[in-house]
Design a protein around this motif. Structure first.
Motif, PDB file in Angstrom:
ATOM      1  N   ILE A   1      33.691  44.938  21.997  1.00 49.24           N
ATOM      2  CA  ILE A   1      34.528  45.659  23.079  1.00 49.24           C
ATOM      3  C   ILE A   1      34.530  44.796  24.460  1.00 49.24           C
ATOM      4  CG2 ILE A   1      34.638  47.633  24.760  1.00 49.24           C
ATOM      5  CD1 ILE A   1      33.072  49.092  22.468  1.00 49.24           C
ATOM      6  N   GLU A   2      35.724  44.505  24.751  1.00 49.31           N
ATOM      7  CA  GLU A   2      35.900  43.659  26.018  1.00 49.31           C
ATOM      8  C   GLU A   2      36.753  44.478  27.124  1.00 49.31           C
ATOM      9  OE1 GLU A   2      35.663  40.854  28.726  1.00 49.31           O
ATOM     10  OE2 GLU A   2      34.674  40.633  27.025  1.00 49.31           O
ATOM     11  N   VAL A   3      35.975  44.829  27.923  1.00 46.35           N
ATOM     12  CA  VAL A   3      36.380  45.842  29.375  1.00 46.35           C
ATOM     13  C   VAL A   3      37.659  45.218  30.221  1.00 46.35           C
ATOM     14  CG1 VAL A   3      35.966  47.454  31.116  1.00 46.35           C
ATOM     15  CG2 VAL A   3      34.374  47.302  29.059  1.00 46.35           C
ATOM     16  N   ASP A   4      37.057  43.945  30.440  1.00 40.61           N
ATOM     17  CA  ASP A   4      38.142  43.325  31.496  1.00 40.61           C
ATOM     18  C   ASP A   4      39.004  42.158  31.009  1.00 40.61           C
ATOM     19  OD1 ASP A   4      35.852  41.792  31.383  1.00 40.61           O
ATOM     20  OD2 ASP A   4      35.389  42.625  33.504  1.00 40.61           O
ATOM     21  N   GLY A   5      38.910  41.833  29.846  1.00 46.92           N
ATOM     22  CA  GLY A   5      39.549  40.936  29.191  1.00 46.92           C
ATOM     23  C   GLY A   5      39.672  39.547  29.535  1.00 46.92           C
ATOM     24  N   PHE A   6      40.371  38.871  28.496  1.00 49.82           N
ATOM     25  CA  PHE A   6      40.172  37.408  28.494  1.00 49.82           C
ATOM     26  C   PHE A   6      40.891  36.612  29.600  1.00 49.82           C
ATOM     27  CE2 PHE A   6      42.621  33.450  27.665  1.00 49.82           C
ATOM     28  CZ  PHE A   6      41.429  32.564  27.274  1.00 49.82           C
ATOM     29  N   GLU A   7      41.789  37.234  30.173  1.00 48.70           N
ATOM     30  CA  GLU A   7      42.541  36.577  31.293  1.00 48.70           C
ATOM     31  C   GLU A   7      41.476  36.781  32.684  1.00 48.70           C
ATOM     32  OE1 GLU A   7      45.131  34.432  31.738  1.00 48.70           O
ATOM     33  OE2 GLU A   7      45.269  34.673  29.635  1.00 48.70           O
ATOM     34  N   PHE A   8      40.937  37.727  32.753  1.00 47.75           N
ATOM     35  CA  PHE A   8      39.872  38.006  33.844  1.00 47.75           C
ATOM     36  C   PHE A   8      38.869  36.963  33.853  1.00 47.75           C
ATOM     37  CE2 PHE A   8      35.561  39.653  35.300  1.00 47.75           C
ATOM     38  CZ  PHE A   8      36.044  40.116  36.526  1.00 47.75           C
ATOM     39  N   HIS A   9      38.185  36.695  32.562  1.00 45.29           N
ATOM     40  CA  HIS A   9      37.319  35.903  32.551  1.00 45.29           C
ATOM     41  C   HIS A   9      37.527  34.383  32.639  1.00 45.29           C
ATOM     42  CE1 HIS A   9      34.153  38.806  31.457  1.00 45.29           C
ATOM     43  NE2 HIS A   9      34.798  39.332  30.856  1.00 45.29           N
TER      44      HIS A   9
END
Length: 84
Positions: A66-74
């Motif tokens: 589960i990724e809450v804030d997503g790849f682009e955020f990271h």
């Protein structure tokens, strides 16, 4: 989110599962050969993690990431750290 996930996993139907918070992404992937260089660098970076990893308590195998804030955020956050 952690409290909600823990609450769900405490139900009888899901008692065979547990959750890890901030699981290092590089420990999940065993074969990086199908990734681009950029994806591989991102996946192997020490700061890259999954927000939550649901796993089977007995086998220790991952069941759900589960990724809450997503790849682009990271990716944006990592770019600030690495300068890329």
């Amino acid at each position: 989110m952690y409290a909600l996930i823990s609450e769900v996993l405490s139900m009888d139907n899901y008692s065979k599962y547990d959750v890890i918070l901030h699981f290092p992404f590089q420990h999940l992937i065993s074969n990086f050969s199908k990734l681009t260089n950029e994806e591989e660098n991102y996946a192997k970076h020490h700061s890259t993690h999954l927000d939550f990893l649901i796993f089977n308590k007995l086998s220790k195998h991952p069941v759900l990431a589960i990724e809450v804030d997503g790849f682009e955020f990271h990716k944006k956050k990592l770019s600030k750290v690495t300068g890329t």
